[in-house]
Design a protein around this motif. Sequence first.
Motif, PDB file in Angstrom:
ATOM      1  N   SER A  14     -86.502 -11.415  -7.098  1.00  0.00           N
ATOM      2  CA  SER A  14     -86.771 -10.038  -7.521  1.00  0.00           C
ATOM      3  C   SER A  14     -85.503  -9.190  -7.549  1.00  0.00           C
ATOM      4  CB  SER A  14     -87.808  -9.400  -6.601  1.00  0.00           C
ATOM      5  OG  SER A  14     -87.194  -8.997  -5.407  1.00  0.00           O
ATOM      6  N   VAL A  15     -85.431  -8.363  -8.551  1.00  0.00           N
ATOM      7  CA  VAL A  15     -84.298  -7.444  -8.661  1.00  0.00           C
ATOM      8  C   VAL A  15     -84.418  -6.356  -7.605  1.00  0.00           C
ATOM      9  CG1 VAL A  15     -83.086  -5.866 -10.195  1.00  0.00           C
ATOM     10  CG2 VAL A  15     -84.112  -7.912 -11.121  1.00  0.00           C
ATOM     11  N   ASN A  81     -80.055 -14.505  -3.512  1.00  0.00           N
ATOM     12  CA  ASN A  81     -80.778 -13.633  -4.434  1.00  0.00           C
ATOM     13  C   ASN A  81     -80.255 -13.802  -5.869  1.00  0.00           C
ATOM     14  OD1 ASN A  81     -81.278 -10.006  -4.567  1.00  0.00           O
ATOM     15  ND2 ASN A  81     -82.451 -11.666  -5.432  1.00  0.00           N
ATOM     16  N   ALA A 165     -75.001 -11.372 -18.973  1.00  0.00           N
ATOM     17  CA  ALA A 165     -75.349 -10.999 -17.594  1.00  0.00           C
ATOM     18  C   ALA A 165     -75.248 -12.218 -16.675  1.00  0.00           C
ATOM     19  CB  ALA A 165     -76.742 -10.401 -17.538  1.00  0.00           C
ATOM     20  N   HIS A 169     -73.017 -12.820 -13.309  1.00  0.00           N
ATOM     21  CA  HIS A 169     -73.585 -13.213 -12.018  1.00  0.00           C
ATOM     22  C   HIS A 169     -72.933 -14.482 -11.484  1.00  0.00           C
ATOM     23  CE1 HIS A 169     -77.330 -10.799 -13.328  1.00  0.00           C
ATOM     24  NE2 HIS A 169     -76.421 -10.047 -12.778  1.00  0.00           N
ATOM     25  N   ARG A 425     -79.214  -4.208 -28.403  1.00  0.00           N
ATOM     26  CA  ARG A 425     -78.610  -2.945 -27.944  1.00  0.00           C
ATOM     27  C   ARG A 425     -77.837  -2.298 -29.083  1.00  0.00           C
ATOM     28  NH1 ARG A 425     -76.736  -5.933 -23.537  1.00  0.00           N
ATOM     29  NH2 ARG A 425     -75.833  -7.766 -24.485  1.00  0.00           N
TER      30      ARG A 425
ATOM     31  N   TYR B 195     -75.702   6.962 -20.129  1.00  0.00           N
ATOM     32  CA  TYR B 195     -75.774   5.512 -19.960  1.00  0.00           C
ATOM     33  C   TYR B 195     -74.534   4.834 -20.547  1.00  0.00           C
ATOM     34  CZ  TYR B 195     -77.631   0.774 -20.420  1.00  0.00           C
ATOM     35  OH  TYR B 195     -77.813  -0.571 -20.346  1.00  0.00           O
ATOM     36  N   PHE B 199     -71.608   2.759 -18.615  1.00  0.00           N
ATOM     37  CA  PHE B 199     -71.308   1.404 -19.064  1.00  0.00           C
ATOM     38  C   PHE B 199     -69.807   1.203 -19.247  1.00  0.00           C
ATOM     39  CE2 PHE B 199     -73.369  -2.196 -20.170  1.00  0.00           C
ATOM     40  CZ  PHE B 199     -74.612  -2.032 -20.762  1.00  0.00           C
ATOM     41  N   TRP B 238     -68.540   0.768  -6.947  1.00  0.00           N
ATOM     42  CA  TRP B 238     -68.925  -0.270  -7.901  1.00  0.00           C
ATOM     43  C   TRP B 238     -70.391  -0.642  -7.699  1.00  0.00           C
ATOM     44  CZ3 TRP B 238     -69.402  -5.898  -7.572  1.00  0.00           C
ATOM     45  CH2 TRP B 238     -69.250  -6.544  -8.803  1.00  0.00           C
ATOM     46  N   PHE B 239     -70.806  -0.762  -6.431  1.00  0.00           N
ATOM     47  CA  PHE B 239     -72.204  -1.074  -6.126  1.00  0.00           C
ATOM     48  C   PHE B 239     -73.138   0.001  -6.691  1.00  0.00           C
ATOM     49  CE2 PHE B 239     -71.210  -3.783  -2.134  1.00  0.00           C
ATOM     50  CZ  PHE B 239     -71.373  -4.942  -2.865  1.00  0.00           C
ATOM     51  N   ALA B 242     -73.334  -0.498 -10.379  1.00  0.00           N
ATOM     52  CA  ALA B 242     -74.023  -1.755 -10.694  1.00  0.00           C
ATOM     53  C   ALA B 242     -75.518  -1.563 -10.501  1.00  0.00           C
ATOM     54  CB  ALA B 242     -73.509  -2.886  -9.809  1.00  0.00           C
ATOM     55  N   HIS B 246     -78.595  -1.818 -13.262  1.00  0.00           N
ATOM     56  CA  HIS B 246     -79.733  -2.710 -13.065  1.00  0.00           C
ATOM     57  C   HIS B 246     -81.069  -1.982 -13.121  1.00  0.00           C
ATOM     58  CE1 HIS B 246     -76.760  -5.667 -11.875  1.00  0.00           C
ATOM     59  NE2 HIS B 246     -77.692  -6.550 -12.139  1.00  0.00           N
ATOM     60  N   THR B 250     -83.313  -3.431 -15.912  1.00  0.00           N
ATOM     61  CA  THR B 250     -84.418  -4.305 -15.510  1.00  0.00           C
ATOM     62  C   THR B 250     -85.651  -3.543 -15.047  1.00  0.00           C
ATOM     63  OG1 THR B 250     -83.668  -4.487 -13.237  1.00  0.00           O
ATOM     64  CG2 THR B 250     -82.804  -6.103 -14.778  1.00  0.00           C
TER      65      THR B 250
HETATM   66  C1  HEM Z   1     -73.217  -6.331  -7.631  1.00  0.00           C
HETATM   67  C2  HEM Z   1     -73.287  -7.382  -8.324  1.00  0.00           C
HETATM   68  C3  HEM Z   1     -73.891  -7.445  -9.719  1.00  0.00           C
HETATM   69  C4  HEM Z   1     -73.313  -7.068 -10.880  1.00  0.00           C
HETATM   70  C5  HEM Z   1     -71.941  -6.466 -11.073  1.00  0.00           C
HETATM   71  C6  HEM Z   1     -74.238  -7.332 -11.940  1.00  0.00           C
HETATM   72  C7  HEM Z   1     -74.017  -7.055 -13.271  1.00  0.00           C
HETATM   73  C8  HEM Z   1     -74.975  -7.114 -14.240  1.00  0.00           C
HETATM   74  C9  HEM Z   1     -74.811  -6.676 -15.573  1.00  0.00           C
HETATM   75  C10 HEM Z   1     -73.544  -6.029 -16.101  1.00  0.00           C
HETATM   76  C11 HEM Z   1     -75.945  -6.900 -16.248  1.00  0.00           C
HETATM   77  C12 HEM Z   1     -76.180  -6.617 -17.714  1.00  0.00           C
HETATM   78  C13 HEM Z   1     -76.860  -5.291 -17.834  1.00  0.00           C
HETATM   79  C14 HEM Z   1     -77.064  -4.906 -19.256  1.00  0.00           C
HETATM   80  O1  HEM Z   1     -76.859  -5.721 -20.159  1.00  0.00           O
HETATM   81  O2  HEM Z   1     -77.433  -3.743 -19.450  1.00  0.00           O
HETATM   82  C15 HEM Z   1     -76.866  -7.473 -15.324  1.00  0.00           C
HETATM   83  C16 HEM Z   1     -78.162  -7.820 -15.630  1.00  0.00           C
HETATM   84  C17 HEM Z   1     -79.055  -8.345 -14.726  1.00  0.00           C
HETATM   85  N1  HEM Z   1     -78.830  -8.552 -13.365  1.00  0.00           N
HETATM   86 FE1  HEM Z   1     -77.112  -8.241 -12.407  1.00  0.00          FE
HETATM   87  N2  HEM Z   1     -75.359  -7.882 -11.389  1.00  0.00           N
HETATM   88  C18 HEM Z   1     -75.191  -7.944 -10.026  1.00  0.00           C
HETATM   89  C19 HEM Z   1     -76.101  -8.414  -9.100  1.00  0.00           C
HETATM   90  C20 HEM Z   1     -77.369  -8.853  -9.422  1.00  0.00           C
HETATM   91  C21 HEM Z   1     -78.249  -9.474  -8.482  1.00  0.00           C
HETATM   92  C22 HEM Z   1     -77.947  -9.723  -6.989  1.00  0.00           C
HETATM   93  C23 HEM Z   1     -79.349  -9.802  -9.162  1.00  0.00           C
HETATM   94  C24 HEM Z   1     -80.461 -10.580  -8.530  1.00  0.00           C
HETATM   95  C25 HEM Z   1     -81.630 -10.378  -8.506  1.00  0.00           C
HETATM   96  C26 HEM Z   1     -79.208  -9.359 -10.525  1.00  0.00           C
HETATM   97  C27 HEM Z   1     -80.143  -9.457 -11.533  1.00  0.00           C
HETATM   98  C28 HEM Z   1     -79.965  -9.096 -12.833  1.00  0.00           C
HETATM   99  C29 HEM Z   1     -80.936  -9.248 -13.887  1.00  0.00           C
HETATM  100  C30 HEM Z   1     -82.301  -9.836 -13.726  1.00  0.00           C
HETATM  101  C31 HEM Z   1     -80.374  -8.772 -15.076  1.00  0.00           C
HETATM  102  C32 HEM Z   1     -80.979  -8.735 -16.466  1.00  0.00           C
HETATM  103  C33 HEM Z   1     -80.578  -9.997 -17.166  1.00  0.00           C
HETATM  104  C34 HEM Z   1     -81.271 -10.189 -18.449  1.00  0.00           C
HETATM  105  O3  HEM Z   1     -82.495 -10.256 -18.425  1.00  0.00           O
HETATM  106  O4  HEM Z   1     -80.579 -10.312 -19.467  1.00  0.00           O
HETATM  107  N3  HEM Z   1     -77.972  -8.795 -10.660  1.00  0.00           N
HETATM  108  N4  HEM Z   1     -76.231  -7.612 -14.102  1.00  0.00           N
END
Ligand code: HEM
Lengths: 448, 287
Positions: A14-15, A81, A165, A169, A425, B195, B199, B238-239, B242, B246, B250
């Motif tokens: 889960s996110v 996670n 994305a 990750h 997008r 937004y 970004f 950054w957190f 980020a 998210h 999401t």
């Molecule tokens: C701090 C560290 C993290 C960074 C920098 C990061 C970065 C990103 C970025 C830049 C995106 C793309 C967002 C977009 O296109 O608008 C994304 C998507 C996503 N992230 Fe992360 N993320 C991090 C941690 C996590 C973690 C721990 C999870 C675990 C659950 C997670 C789950 C997701 C999901 C589910 C998506 C959407 C992906 C999709 O369906 O295309 N992220 N993240």
Amino acid sequence: MTKERNQVWRLFASVKLALWLITLLAASSILGTIIPQHKAPEYYIQEYGSELARLFQVMDIVPNMYGSWWFVALLVLFSINLIVCSLDRLPNTWRMVVLDNLETTPERLQKMPLKAEMQINEEPAAAGERVRRLLAAAGWKTAARDKEGGVLLFSQKGAWSRLGAYIIHISILIIFIGALTGSVFGYKASIMFPEGETVEHLFDRKTGQPIPLGFRLHCENFTIGYYPNNMVRDYRSDVIIIDPEMFAEPLRTSIRVNHPLKHRGLTFYQSSYQPLNEFLIKVQNTKTGLERTAMVSPRHQVTWEEEGVVFGVTDTMADRMGRVHEFRIWFDSPGADPSTFGMKDKQNVTVQRPEADYSFYVQQRYATGLQVAKDPGVWIVYLGCGLMILGLYVAFMITHRRVWAYLSPADNGGSKLLLCGGSNRNKASFDQRFKELAQRLRQDQAIN
Amino acid sequence: MESAQLLNLTTFAYLASAILYVAILIFGTKNKTMGLIATLVTMGALLLSTMGILLRWNEAFKLGFGYYAPFSNMYESLVFFAWCIALGYLVLEYIYKNQTLGAFAMPFAFVAQAFAEYWPQWNQDLRPLLPALQSNWLIAHVIASFIGYAAFAIAFGMAVMYLAKARNVDRSGNPDGTGLFATLPPLKVIDDVIYKTIFFGFVLFTVGGLIFGAIWANSAWGTYWSWDPKETWSLITWFVYAATLHVRYTRGWSGKKIAWLAVLGFFSTVFTYYGVNFLLSGLHSYG
Ligand code: HEM
């Protein structure tokens, strides 16, 4: 059992958990910036009182919160996670990337966000060929399939941008792996050694234990460079690597701040220096060209027997760092009374004596301080950083754009064209491009 | 002309620009001449600042500093920060063709520049770079971080605008807002600007702030990450962003919630940039 497993999986997929973990990591990180880290136990007792200091110690907040069991546990949970969440969603995303977009139905095409309808005075097969050519000319290479008496054309760009994305990750995990590798297989050490000396060992920064280098490192010279306004420009150690296994000849090179030396998986950084209370003196008889070099400490005299010369440093003036800027030299040679004179560091001075003139050069001796890092994980970290940049680029700059053209038979013997499309997008800019594309098709004389 | 004079003039140019945009906001966007003047004044200010920065560089060169980059202390970085905001705003104005945004962006450029020029704590003297600061990675790190910071500042301005308009819309019941608020772009558009700016800032901050910073630290000290307060606060910032991306992507958050996160993110940014050096410096030996 499987149900329980499922629940755990779902939790980690889960996110929401990710957001909680990120919040917790951020909040606890703040704590570590407010309570100073890596101080002696007495410091905390003095600053916070003995009870609070005890509490901090029990909670592992001092002296190294970022290495404490609970902070590391948070990072581990965060990684799990990230892995589970990505694994959980990747199949869906992958399906989106490799999706056969020609499998769609005319009804579904009708529901696309962007649509344009046109008439063509040719039957579908010929019209399809015409539209294919027009789309290709506009940069959309299409695939075609016969469908319900008509023809469906499809073209897409940047489908893999949906993986951006995931690249980000994965890059985070790779950086963690690199950091772990470094902390398990690497170490930080230091050495401090005077000009003119050679070392074969380092000293571990944590334990103070000697670590064999596996080769020899000799320091020829340590130099401080200055700007015209006397501020420090540069610290430099000129060194020689003596490593017969790697180089037949000793290798002469230098180490400067921001320009470390790499050898055998070790990286040497210029980090500190120490002025010593020893001085290199060069005396030359300017008539004969004969020369004598000696390392002297204050108030010890040196005798140059062949010339009958005796000299020494009687006094020095140093700054707060111990850098000597002025020397008082005592000098004696046959035929006249001893004399003393002043001179500056790295300066040449000539003394006139009855039998000959002598030129004098004096230079303070320094010890150079090097930090040494062995970090076999750093390349993994850099790889992760590179991947992260790539992932950011893919996720933010590249858009998945799709265009369909469906040609169906019309009552008058011609065909109907349904042009439709969408993007994941940058919708506004794709809207514009879609309109332009429709405009372009309409300019063909067979289409209206 | 000396760089100091040019940069001092820049402060007044930013002030004029900020006042003009606030006037446009209050008196409406009908008056095209005023709009044109505002844009020209902003461009002029940017030009002055650019010349000031370049001249300062040249002065350093003439003093025999050799390797130098005009981003090496708090004063210079604030000047550059203001420069980035002004440039970023002009780009936004060009893309969105809307001058009411200016009232929520240019005042920040003015405040940053005035802070640089008039805060007694900064040393404005030209000083050569310490050995540790002579690095191309450091220059790339500073430039990219500051563009990122400027993007976060603009996102903050837009968030304030969003929250003000949203409040007016809630109270008046009119979806386009009333009076002055009606001239602001529709809420959906502001939301989109917030937004996109976040970004953009996030990408630069990640690459420039964290990655280049780590590479520089590794080449200067042999450790790419040492959890010192400045680094740690960069990570916290950054957190925050980020998490913002998210929840947006999401969980479908938008509007007020994202605007509040933009506000929170900017507070964290300011603390990272400024607060750490002056509030935590007593505790940590951060150079
Ligand atoms: C701090 C560290 C993290 C960074 C920098 C990061 C970065 C990103 C970025 C830049 C995106 C793309 C967002 C977009 O296109 O608008 C994304 C998507 C996503 N992230 Fe992360 N993320 C991090 C941690 C996590 C973690 C721990 C999870 C675990 C659950 C997670 C789950 C997701 C999901 C589910 C998506 C959407 C992906 C999709 O369906 O295309 N992220 N993240």
